[in-house]
Design an enzyme around this catalytic site. Structure first.
Site, PDB file in Angstrom:
ATOM      1  N   LYS A 261      74.888  19.743  34.691  1.00  0.00           N
ATOM      2  CA  LYS A 261      74.586  19.034  33.444  1.00  0.00           C
ATOM      3  C   LYS A 261      75.634  17.947  33.197  1.00  0.00           C
ATOM      4  O   LYS A 261      76.757  18.019  33.692  1.00  0.00           O
ATOM      5  CB  LYS A 261      74.619  20.024  32.263  1.00  0.00           C
ATOM      6  CG  LYS A 261      73.416  20.946  32.163  1.00  0.00           C
ATOM      7  CD  LYS A 261      73.517  21.796  30.898  1.00  0.00           C
ATOM      8  CE  LYS A 261      72.351  22.767  30.767  1.00  0.00           C
ATOM      9  NZ  LYS A 261      71.043  22.125  30.577  1.00  0.00           N
ATOM     10  N   ARG A 335      64.272  30.602  33.240  1.00  0.00           N
ATOM     11  CA  ARG A 335      62.972  31.167  33.636  1.00  0.00           C
ATOM     12  C   ARG A 335      63.116  32.025  34.896  1.00  0.00           C
ATOM     13  O   ARG A 335      62.342  32.963  35.094  1.00  0.00           O
ATOM     14  CB  ARG A 335      61.952  30.042  33.815  1.00  0.00           C
ATOM     15  CG  ARG A 335      62.292  29.083  34.923  1.00  0.00           C
ATOM     16  CD  ARG A 335      61.488  27.778  34.859  1.00  0.00           C
ATOM     17  NE  ARG A 335      61.977  26.869  33.819  1.00  0.00           N
ATOM     18  CZ  ARG A 335      61.482  25.646  33.609  1.00  0.00           C
ATOM     19  NH1 ARG A 335      60.459  25.198  34.340  1.00  0.00           N
ATOM     20  NH2 ARG A 335      61.980  24.873  32.679  1.00  0.00           N
TER      21      ARG A 335
HETATM   22  N1  BES Z   1      69.448  26.030  28.572  1.00  0.00           N
HETATM   23  C1  BES Z   1      68.691  24.899  28.963  1.00  0.00           C
HETATM   24  C2  BES Z   1      67.730  24.414  27.899  1.00  0.00           C
HETATM   25  C3  BES Z   1      68.329  23.862  26.638  1.00  0.00           C
HETATM   26  C4  BES Z   1      69.036  22.679  26.637  1.00  0.00           C
HETATM   27  C5  BES Z   1      68.095  24.515  25.455  1.00  0.00           C
HETATM   28  C6  BES Z   1      69.535  22.191  25.461  1.00  0.00           C
HETATM   29  C7  BES Z   1      68.590  24.017  24.272  1.00  0.00           C
HETATM   30  C8  BES Z   1      69.324  22.848  24.282  1.00  0.00           C
HETATM   31  C9  BES Z   1      67.871  25.217  30.190  1.00  0.00           C
HETATM   32  O1  BES Z   1      68.447  26.106  31.083  1.00  0.00           O
HETATM   33  C10 BES Z   1      67.687  23.927  30.905  1.00  0.00           C
HETATM   34  O2  BES Z   1      68.657  23.381  31.343  1.00  0.00           O
HETATM   35  N2  BES Z   1      66.445  23.467  30.987  1.00  0.00           N
HETATM   36  C11 BES Z   1      66.157  22.234  31.610  1.00  0.00           C
HETATM   37  C12 BES Z   1      64.932  22.436  32.478  1.00  0.00           C
HETATM   38  C13 BES Z   1      64.648  21.293  33.390  1.00  0.00           C
HETATM   39  C14 BES Z   1      65.682  21.236  34.484  1.00  0.00           C
HETATM   40  C15 BES Z   1      63.268  21.481  33.965  1.00  0.00           C
HETATM   41  C16 BES Z   1      65.873  21.197  30.540  1.00  0.00           C
HETATM   42  O3  BES Z   1      65.251  21.529  29.527  1.00  0.00           O
HETATM   43  O4  BES Z   1      66.323  20.071  30.695  1.00  0.00           O
HETATM   44 MN    MN Z   2      69.715  25.180  32.466  1.00  0.00          MN
END
Ligand code: BES
Ligand code: MN
Ligand code: ZN
Length: 481
Positions: A261, A335
């Site tokens: 990230k 997931r």
């Molecule tokens: N934990 C995150 C989702 C998230 C981000 C929740 C910010 C609340 C605030 C999750 O693990 C994630 O990183 N999801 C990605 C998925 C993508 C790579 C398909 C996302 O939502 O960007």
């Molecule tokens: Mn994530």
């Protein structure tokens, strides 16, 4: 089985307590006519018009505090209008208060309950790292001489309020605690402590035992951390009661993995166990209320870290259910850990599975931070939860499990990919991925939550929060009690 001690609430009603009158603008003149003298005069000299959320302290004949008027504007008929009691709790001088007037009469007791909830929740402070803090702790220690306390009528559902506060403060504390002190082990410890408190059974499968016990996906995501991944499994209640299984995403910190990230994207990722915190808070409410369910709580607790042994983009993972998953993105880790937990949840055929997860940024783009997205194959479940959310001002909103989007998860090398091949409908495709691991979607409710308040509001300080927990509790109670 101790109920929560709430530091700013008295369950003994004292008619001598200072009254707080919620009043609508339209009813202010009548109120003033009924309370002539200094109180009414003070309203006029301060141009108080009962605007929503505004309040005024009123003098008695001797100039001391005789009462408080809380403006309701045009409202006063729904729970949302009563969060203002949270501001009062923190703004009024120390002392004992009571709610007075029409809007809080017996006929409106749901509203009075919400006022009490707002007041109690306003006592929450996250003080763990403050070396010197005189603020009320909200942890049950005796601050009673330092705070404004609300005394409640005898007919108040004390146990319900205590359960709600216990669940809410537990969820907030778990989320607010930084990842350094809330890793997979500490999260498991918190779950086991909760189980012990309510006489529930706890089992935790740690590290390589996850492989031996066939939880390969949880292990794959969590293995790169120096803090071993684990599956937390709690059971409580009578075996012959309807089975309710809660599943919570317990990613104690989400770096994104090798698909790292950005700094901004990682900043709040201590909250990525917000789903776990929410279901533990909900479990506390259910156990405190002794709801007639056979409760199970499953939490895959991991840290999504970067190391030489991290799972990689392009890897194909085994899962508990037997489906193979190609890793399109290591940041879609929630997931993956949840699919093993869902497969296990599904295995003993519960009447209802509820999972809560901080799963996608896309859910926030769709609905903002306050409104968790829900997904289910049952129209009734969705409608019931949305209705209860409206009543309790604890909202959520349904998005569709739109089957044609399933093909976006197709993989050439595995049964499915963990991410969609396109940029759109990210919350839906995440939910569709999860759906592949439950056999009866009409007995499953998936909630994609933010787990956090971005700004300070009465009764809801900025920071971790188990969103929709009260509405979920009401749903469970309505279905099973
Ligand atoms: N934990 C995150 C989702 C998230 C981000 C929740 C910010 C609340 C605030 C999750 O693990 C994630 O990183 N999801 C990605 C998925 C993508 C790579 C398909 C996302 O939502 O960007
Ligand atoms: Mn994530
Ligand atoms: Zn995550």
């Amino acid at each position: 089985m101790e109920p929560a001690v709430i530091s700013n609430i008295e369950f003994n009603f004292d008619p001598a307590a200072t009254p707080i009158w919620p009043v609508r603008s339209a009813d202010l003149a009548a109120w003033q006519a009924a309370h002539p003298g200094p109180m009414s005069a003070w309203c006029d000299s301060n141009d108080f018009t009962a605007v929503a959320g505004k309040f005024i302290r009123l003098p008695g004949d001797d100039g001391t505090l005789a009462g408080v008027l809380l403006g309701m504007g045009e409202g006063g008929d729904k729970a949302a209008d009563y969060w203002a009691f949270g501001s009062l709790a923190n703004a009024l001088p120390p002392g004992l208060y009571r709610i007075e007037g029409d809007l809080s009469s017996a006929a409106q007791s749901d509203l009075a309950d919400h006022a009490a909830l707002a007041w109690a929740q306003a006592a929450y402070r996250f003080t763990r790292y403050h070396s010197n803090d005189d603020a009320p702790s909200g942890d049950g220690s005796d601050d009673s001489d330092k705070v404004a306390r609300l005394c409640l009528p005898e007919n108040t559902a004390a146990a319900a309020l205590q359960g709600a506060i216990k669940g809410s403060f537990l969820a907030r504390d778990l989320i607010n605690t930084p990842a350094s002190d809330m890793g997979p082990e500490e999260l498991a410890d918190a779950a086991v402590a909760l189980a012990d408190e309510f006489g529930a059974k706890a089992n935790v499968i740690v590290g390589d035992d996850l492989l031996a016990e066939n939880y390969p996906a949880i292990h794959a995501v969590g293995r790169a951390s120096t803090r071993a991944p684990r599956l937390i499994d709690l059971r409580w209640g009578e075996g012959d009661a309807p089975r309710l299984t809660l599943v919570g995403k317990g990613v104690c910190f989400d770096t994104g993995g090798l698909d790292l990230k950005s700094a901004a994207g990682m900043l709040k990722m201590k909250k990525d166990m917000g789903g776990a915190a929410t279901v533990l808070g909900l479990a506390a409410m259910i156990m405190a209320a002794k709801l007639p369910v056979a409760l199970r709580v499953l939490i895959p607790a991991v840290e999504n870290s970067v190391a030489g042994n991290a799972f990689r983009p392009g890897d194909v993972l085994a899962t508990r259910k037997g489906l193979t998953v190609e890793v399109g993105n290591t940041d879609a880790e929630g997931r993956i850990v949840l699919c093993d937990a869902l497969a296990e949840a599904d295995s003993d055929d519960p009447a209802l599975i509820i999972d809560v997860a901080t799963l996608t940024g896309a859910a926030r783009v769709a609905l903002g931070q306050d409104v968790p997205a829900i997904f289910t194959g049952s129209d009734d479940l969705a409608a019931d939860l949305m209705r209860l959310g409206e009543t309790l001002d604890d909202p959520s909103w349904r998005l569709p499990l739109y089957a044609p989007y399933k093909e976006r998860l197709n993989s050439k090398v595995a049964d499915l990919n963990n991410v969609s091949d396109g940029p759109m409908a990210g919350a839906i495709t995440a939910a569709l991925f999860m759906q592949a691991f439950v056999s009866q979607p009409d007995r499953w409710l998936h909630m994609d939550s933010y787990g956090w308040n971005d700004r300070d509001r009465p009764g809801r300080p900025a920071g971790g929060d188990g969103l929709a927990m009260r509405a979920l509790f009401a749903l469970v109670k309505e279905r099973f009690a």
